[in-house]
Design an enzyme around this catalytic site. Structure first.
Site, short mmCIF file in Angstrom:
data_model
loop_
_atom_site.label_atom_id
_atom_site.label_comp_id
_atom_site.label_asym_id
_atom_site.label_seq_id
_atom_site.Cartn_x
_atom_site.Cartn_y
_atom_site.Cartn_z
N SER A 7 0.87 -1.19 0.00
CA SER A 7 0.00 0.00 0.00
C SER A 7 0.90 1.23 0.00
O SER A 7 2.08 1.14 0.37
CB SER A 7 -0.84 -0.01 1.28
OG SER A 7 -1.49 1.23 1.47
N TYR A 46 -2.43 -1.24 10.37
CA TYR A 46 -2.35 -1.34 8.91
C TYR A 46 -1.01 -0.82 8.40
O TYR A 46 -0.34 -1.47 7.59
CB TYR A 46 -3.52 -0.54 8.30
CG TYR A 46 -3.70 -0.72 6.81
CD1 TYR A 46 -4.45 -1.78 6.30
CD2 TYR A 46 -3.14 0.18 5.91
CE1 TYR A 46 -4.64 -1.94 4.94
CE2 TYR A 46 -3.32 0.03 4.53
CZ TYR A 46 -4.08 -1.03 4.06
OH TYR A 46 -4.24 -1.18 2.70
P1 NAD Z 1 -11.52 -6.02 -0.17
O1 NAD Z 1 -12.14 -5.92 1.18
O2 NAD Z 1 -12.36 -5.79 -1.37
O3 NAD Z 1 -10.78 -7.40 -0.37
C1 NAD Z 1 -10.08 -8.03 0.64
C2 NAD Z 1 -10.03 -9.50 0.32
O4 NAD Z 1 -9.37 -10.17 1.38
C3 NAD Z 1 -11.43 -10.10 0.19
O5 NAD Z 1 -11.43 -11.05 -0.87
C4 NAD Z 1 -11.60 -10.79 1.53
O6 NAD Z 1 -12.50 -11.87 1.45
C5 NAD Z 1 -10.18 -11.24 1.78
N1 NAD Z 1 -9.93 -11.58 3.17
C6 NAD Z 1 -10.18 -10.85 4.28
N2 NAD Z 1 -9.87 -11.55 5.38
C7 NAD Z 1 -9.41 -12.75 4.95
C8 NAD Z 1 -8.95 -13.91 5.59
N3 NAD Z 1 -8.90 -14.01 6.93
N4 NAD Z 1 -8.58 -14.98 4.84
C9 NAD Z 1 -8.64 -14.92 3.48
N5 NAD Z 1 -9.08 -13.85 2.81
C10 NAD Z 1 -9.45 -12.78 3.54
O7 NAD Z 1 -10.28 -5.01 -0.10
P2 NAD Z 1 -9.27 -4.49 -1.23
O8 NAD Z 1 -9.33 -3.02 -1.19
O9 NAD Z 1 -9.46 -5.22 -2.50
O10 NAD Z 1 -7.90 -4.92 -0.55
C11 NAD Z 1 -7.03 -5.90 -1.09
C12 NAD Z 1 -5.61 -5.59 -0.67
O11 NAD Z 1 -5.22 -4.34 -1.22
C13 NAD Z 1 -5.44 -5.47 0.85
O12 NAD Z 1 -4.22 -6.05 1.24
C14 NAD Z 1 -5.40 -3.97 1.05
O13 NAD Z 1 -4.70 -3.62 2.19
C15 NAD Z 1 -4.69 -3.52 -0.22
N6 NAD Z 1 -4.88 -2.11 -0.54
C16 NAD Z 1 -6.12 -1.63 -0.82
C17 NAD Z 1 -6.25 -0.29 -1.13
C18 NAD Z 1 -7.58 0.32 -1.46
O14 NAD Z 1 -7.66 1.57 -1.59
N7 NAD Z 1 -8.63 -0.43 -1.66
C19 NAD Z 1 -5.14 0.56 -1.13
C20 NAD Z 1 -3.90 0.02 -0.82
C21 NAD Z 1 -3.78 -1.32 -0.53
#
Ligand code: NAD
Length: 257
Positions: free
Chosen positions: A139, A152
């Site tokens: 991130s 985080y």
């Molecule tokens: P999201 O909530 O849409 O997806 C998260 C995924 O992780 C989902 O498929 C969920 O089912 C899965 N998950 C959660 N807990 C779990 C567990 N215990 N076991 C297995 N799977 C699990 O969120 P996202 O925004 O797509 O985030 C995905 C990644 O991207 C994360 O690591 C997040 O930190 C990172 N990220 C997101 C953003 C953003 O702006 N959305 C920015 C930077 C980084």
């Protein structure tokens, strides 16, 4: 070399960025293993749809990324893991003095320790195959901090550190490890932060998006899951053979500030 015919395991991929990455890798010809902690018909249906749409093998394997043994068994059950995308992640926003210990533990387990366990399980299979890619979805918060996101930010900085160590330990092999650092992407994880922020600041949705979420994203646009997927396809290609141990920001200029 392209990703055609390779097998990619993407953790946390029944939603958001993980699903977008799985779709882009499948579009490029990779077989994909989707994952989350649920085991619903719709999870398996997602994999079936991807398989049909892109003509690849797509499977869904349930495994809870908060549990080390399940992280390792995900790789075992996948059988082959040429490309590992460590993406599963959760968020919780609170000041350090009020941060629930259970939330801290869960964020460190899912956002950081899971990548250690899956990487440890995947490296022997990559070494046996003579090729591998580890892509950690970190991130902008792996490079900079924001208040109220202690767990985080700590986990994501940890992921960047783990990325460097994995790269050094595999540097002389045809295996690379890099971290992708997204800015804000409008996924369920970010959607969930909007209502509380609207209430906290007395703002409407559009104002929260522009003035709070995208405040530090100079492009004033969300990155998309397709752009994140495309970045992973690039990192898995032969053009990226010598890219290892580094971070690629997909953040509209956030970390240039
Ligand atoms: P999201 O909530 O849409 O997806 C998260 C995924 O992780 C989902 O498929 C969920 O089912 C899965 N998950 C959660 N807990 C779990 C567990 N215990 N076991 C297995 N799977 C699990 O969120 P996202 O925004 O797509 O985030 C995905 C990644 O991207 C994360 O690591 C997040 O930190 C990172 N990220 C997101 C953003 C953003 O702006 N959305 C920015 C930077 C980084």
């Amino acid at each position: 070399m392209t990703v055609q015919g390779k097998t990619a395991v993407i953790t946390g991929s029944n939603s958001g960025i993980g699903l977008g990455v799985a779709r882009e890798l499948a579009k490029a010809g990779a077989n994909v293993v989707l994952n989350s902690f649920t085991d619903r018909d719709e999870d398996h249906a997602l994999a079936d749809e991807i398989g049909k749409e892109f003509g690849v093998t797509a499977r869904y394997i349930k495994a809870d990324m908060s549990k080390g043994d399940e992280c390792r068994s995900l790789i075992e059950k996948a059988g082959t893991c040429d490309i590992l995308v460590n993406n599963a992640g959760i968020q919780h926003v609170a000041g350090i003095d009020e941060f629930p210990t259970a939330k801290w533990d869960a964020i460190i387990a899912i956002n950081l320790s899971s990548a250690f366990h899956t990487t440890a399980a995947a490296l022997p299979t990559m070494r046996a195959a003579g090729w591998g890619r580890v892509i950690n979805i970190a991130s902008a918060h792996g490079l900079t901090a924001s208040p109220y996101k202690s767990a985080y930010v700590a986990a994501k900085h940890g992921v960047v550190g783990l990325t460097k160590v994995t790269a050094l330990e595999t540097a002389e092999e045809p295996i690379t490890c890099n971290a992708v650092c997204p800015g804000y992407v409008l996924t369920p994880l970010v959607e969930a932060q909007i209502p509380d922020t609207m209430e906290k600041y007395g703002m409407d949705r559009e104002t929260v998006i522009r003035e709070v979420l995208l405040d530090r994203q100079p492009s004033k646009q969300f990155a998309t899951v397709e752009e994140l997927g495309g970045t992973c396809v690039f990192l898995a290609s032969s053009a990226a053979n010598q890219i290892t141990g580094t971070t690629i920001s997909v953040d509209g200029g956030w970390t240039a500030l």
